[in-house]
Motif scaffolding. Sequence first.
Motif, short mmCIF file in Angstrom:
data_model
loop_
_atom_site.label_atom_id
_atom_site.label_comp_id
_atom_site.label_asym_id
_atom_site.label_seq_id
_atom_site.Cartn_x
_atom_site.Cartn_y
_atom_site.Cartn_z
N ASP A 116 13.62 3.75 1.18
CA ASP A 116 14.37 2.82 0.10
C ASP A 116 14.11 1.45 0.67
N TYR A 117 14.23 1.32 2.14
CA TYR A 117 13.99 -0.25 2.57
C TYR A 117 12.62 -0.46 2.32
N ARG A 118 11.64 0.44 2.75
CA ARG A 118 10.51 0.19 2.64
C ARG A 118 10.01 -0.33 1.04
N LYS A 119 10.43 0.47 0.08
CA LYS A 119 10.18 0.40 -1.21
C LYS A 119 10.66 -1.14 -1.78
N LYS A 120 12.07 -1.22 -1.27
CA LYS A 120 12.81 -2.76 -1.59
C LYS A 120 11.85 -3.73 -1.02
N LEU A 121 11.35 -3.50 0.10
CA LEU A 121 10.56 -4.79 0.61
C LEU A 121 9.13 -4.91 0.10
N LYS B 279 5.72 -7.70 -3.62
CA LYS B 279 4.53 -7.71 -4.70
C LYS B 279 4.76 -8.63 -5.91
N ILE B 280 5.84 -9.34 -5.90
CA ILE B 280 6.20 -10.29 -6.86
C ILE B 280 5.29 -11.39 -6.72
N PHE B 281 4.64 -11.79 -5.36
CA PHE B 281 4.01 -12.75 -5.02
C PHE B 281 2.57 -12.60 -5.60
N LEU B 282 1.87 -11.41 -5.45
CA LEU B 282 0.64 -11.37 -5.90
C LEU B 282 0.33 -11.86 -7.20
N ILE C 30 -1.03 -8.98 0.36
CA ILE C 30 -0.04 -9.04 1.13
C ILE C 30 0.08 -7.70 1.95
N PHE C 31 0.36 -7.57 3.44
CA PHE C 31 0.58 -6.85 3.92
C PHE C 31 1.38 -6.88 5.24
N LEU C 32 1.97 -5.74 5.85
CA LEU C 32 2.80 -5.99 7.06
C LEU C 32 2.01 -4.93 7.89
N ILE C 33 1.74 -5.32 9.34
CA ILE C 33 1.23 -4.66 10.12
C ILE C 33 1.68 -4.70 11.48
N THR D 9 0.91 -3.84 -0.12
CA THR D 9 1.74 -4.16 -1.32
C THR D 9 0.33 -3.55 -2.47
N THR D 10 -0.77 -3.47 -2.22
CA THR D 10 -1.60 -3.02 -3.30
C THR D 10 -1.61 -1.57 -3.21
N ALA D 11 -1.31 -0.66 -2.18
CA ALA D 11 -1.54 0.64 -1.94
C ALA D 11 -0.60 1.23 -3.04
#
Length: 181
Positions: free
Chosen positions: A76-81, A86-89, A96-99, A113-115
């Motif tokens: 749920d947290y992952r989907k929310k973030l 995604k809004i900024f794409l 945008i991604f977090l690693i 965000t693109t996956a």
Amino acid sequence: MNLSSRKRNFIYLFLILIFSFLIFIYMYSLIPVLEERLERKIIDISTKDLIDAVYRVVERNLPERDLIITVLYNPDYRKKLKDNLKIFLSERLKYIFLIYKDPSGKYRYLIDTTAKDNSANLLFMPLKEEITILDKVLKTKKVHYKIHKEVSTIGITYYLPVVQGREAKAILVADFSFEVL
């Protein structure tokens, strides 16, 4: 014309040539510096507000517990973030991604965000030149960016440390793409 006026004219001509050569050398060395300053200014103007907004979304949504564990084990947290990022794409902000860096020293996705599917914990394969930047971001906890120049576009990749407590837990990576400025 006598010999002394010829010598004087030759000396004047020689001095003008030397002076012109010095001006040319000065201008030739100054242009790259001015070009770099202008390039940085254009980048700041065109990306600063957007990258700050993206970073604020991540900062405001940091969990109380460990970021990595929360993203990996709380869908749920992952989907929310992911939805918030995604809004900024757009045409300008392509990815945008977090690693994060796992204990074995490999970089892995937390959020892409693109996956279409869940990309959490999938292996992230950085380019050779990116590895040093990523390591530097985690170590220094400072923002870095890399400018990619091709024939028709200019790409800028931002690397922002996501700090939780006193430790850089992850890196927010944002890829911008522009037509030639």
